[in-house]
Design a protein around this motif. Structure first.
Motif, mmCIF file in Angstrom:
data_model
loop_
_atom_site.group_PDB
_atom_site.id
_atom_site.type_symbol
_atom_site.label_atom_id
_atom_site.label_comp_id
_atom_site.label_asym_id
_atom_site.label_seq_id
_atom_site.Cartn_x
_atom_site.Cartn_y
_atom_site.Cartn_z
ATOM 1 N N ASP A 11 0.855 -1.263 -0.038
ATOM 2 C CA ASP A 11 -0.096 0.060 0.062
ATOM 3 C C ASP A 11 0.836 1.280 0.096
ATOM 4 N N PRO A 12 0.947 2.047 -1.021
ATOM 5 C CA PRO A 12 1.732 3.183 -1.356
ATOM 6 C C PRO A 12 1.626 4.206 -0.065
ATOM 7 N N GLY A 13 0.367 4.378 0.366
ATOM 8 C CA GLY A 13 -0.033 5.178 1.436
ATOM 9 C C GLY A 13 0.604 4.846 2.800
ATOM 10 N N ILE A 14 0.653 3.455 3.155
ATOM 11 C CA ILE A 14 1.118 2.963 4.154
ATOM 12 C C ILE A 14 2.609 3.250 4.132
ATOM 13 N N LEU A 15 3.326 2.672 3.073
ATOM 14 C CA LEU A 15 4.718 3.128 2.936
ATOM 15 C C LEU A 15 5.121 4.543 3.131
ATOM 16 N N ASP A 16 4.441 5.420 2.566
ATOM 17 C CA ASP A 16 4.677 7.089 2.971
ATOM 18 C C ASP A 16 4.550 7.251 4.236
ATOM 19 N N VAL A 17 3.616 6.739 5.121
ATOM 20 C CA VAL A 17 3.327 6.765 6.637
ATOM 21 C C VAL A 17 4.625 6.264 7.295
ATOM 22 N N PHE A 18 4.906 5.113 6.992
ATOM 23 C CA PHE A 18 6.091 4.803 7.772
ATOM 24 C C PHE A 18 7.267 5.320 7.443
ATOM 25 N N LYS A 19 7.670 5.680 6.062
ATOM 26 C CA LYS A 19 8.769 6.574 5.853
ATOM 27 C C LYS A 19 8.784 7.879 6.662
ATOM 28 N N ILE A 20 7.866 8.393 6.697
ATOM 29 C CA ILE A 20 7.556 9.847 7.482
ATOM 30 C C ILE A 20 7.977 9.531 9.056
ATOM 31 N N ILE A 21 7.308 8.442 9.388
ATOM 32 C CA ILE A 21 7.699 8.225 11.214
ATOM 33 C C ILE A 21 8.975 7.975 11.268
ATOM 34 N N THR A 106 1.517 5.345 16.544
ATOM 35 C CA THR A 106 2.879 5.497 15.976
ATOM 36 C C THR A 106 3.750 5.513 17.189
ATOM 37 N N LYS A 107 3.251 5.786 18.326
ATOM 38 C CA LYS A 107 4.314 5.667 19.570
ATOM 39 C C LYS A 107 4.535 4.077 19.944
ATOM 40 N N GLU A 108 3.374 3.287 19.761
ATOM 41 C CA GLU A 108 3.659 1.820 19.892
ATOM 42 C C GLU A 108 4.648 1.264 18.832
ATOM 43 N N LEU A 109 4.416 1.786 17.499
ATOM 44 C CA LEU A 109 5.456 1.166 16.611
ATOM 45 C C LEU A 109 6.873 1.744 17.008
ATOM 46 N N LEU A 110 7.185 2.761 17.233
ATOM 47 C CA LEU A 110 8.336 3.370 17.436
ATOM 48 C C LEU A 110 9.166 2.915 18.737
ATOM 49 N N GLU A 111 8.137 2.321 19.856
ATOM 50 C CA GLU A 111 8.677 1.609 21.032
ATOM 51 C C GLU A 111 9.137 0.455 20.687
ATOM 52 N N LEU A 112 8.551 -0.219 19.776
ATOM 53 C CA LEU A 112 8.685 -1.592 19.371
ATOM 54 C C LEU A 112 9.961 -1.654 18.779
ATOM 55 N N VAL A 113 10.291 -0.856 17.716
ATOM 56 C CA VAL A 113 11.390 -0.719 16.850
ATOM 57 C C VAL A 113 12.590 -0.322 17.553
ATOM 58 N N ASN A 114 12.305 0.746 18.408
ATOM 59 C CA ASN A 114 13.333 1.091 19.187
ATOM 60 C C ASN A 114 14.067 0.092 20.179
#
Length: 119
Positions: A11-21, A106-114
């Motif tokens: 999904d190009p929209g999801i990819l854009d969101v991930f990239k920005i985050i 977003t916070k949940e995603l970043l905490e997991l990746v961090n």
């Protein structure tokens, strides 16, 4: 040195969101709209993978199994992302290190990746 996140989603929209985050969080990002480069080992190895469950023509869980079966990528964390019910169990069975259910914060995603990248 910046950590590198490789994101695969069709999904190009999801990819854009991930990239920005991830750009805003200080990561280098590599984005792919399908799993072919990962199967062909045609990419720069990241510090972490984020894989969507459903990609055009391929199952993200199969990509996860592929990554976890190769010496050069098996120790790199894989986080599966999906709206699929039961994605947690399916992810673990495929060898993923963790998972997130869509929609997520977003916070949940970043905490997991961090946590997995040591940031």
């Amino acid at each position: 040195m910046k950590k590198k996140v490789l994101i695969t989603d069709d999904d190009p929209g999801i990819l854009d969101v991930f990239k920005i985050i991830f750009d805003r969080a200080g990561y280098n990002t590599a984005i792919f709209s399908d799993g072919k480069p990962l199967y062909q080992d045609n990419y720069e190895i990241p510090d972490i993978y984020i894989l969507d469950r459903y990609l055009s023509g391929v199952d993200g869980l199969d990509i996860c199994r592929h990554l976890k079966s190769h010496k050069t990528t098996r120790d790199i964390p894989v986080i599966m992302v999906s709206a699929t019910p039961g994605i947690g169990l399916l992810s673990r069975e495929a060898g993923a290190d963790d998972f997130l259910e869509k929609p997520f914060k977003t916070k949940e995603l970043l905490e997991l990746v961090n946590r997995y990248t040591g940031l």
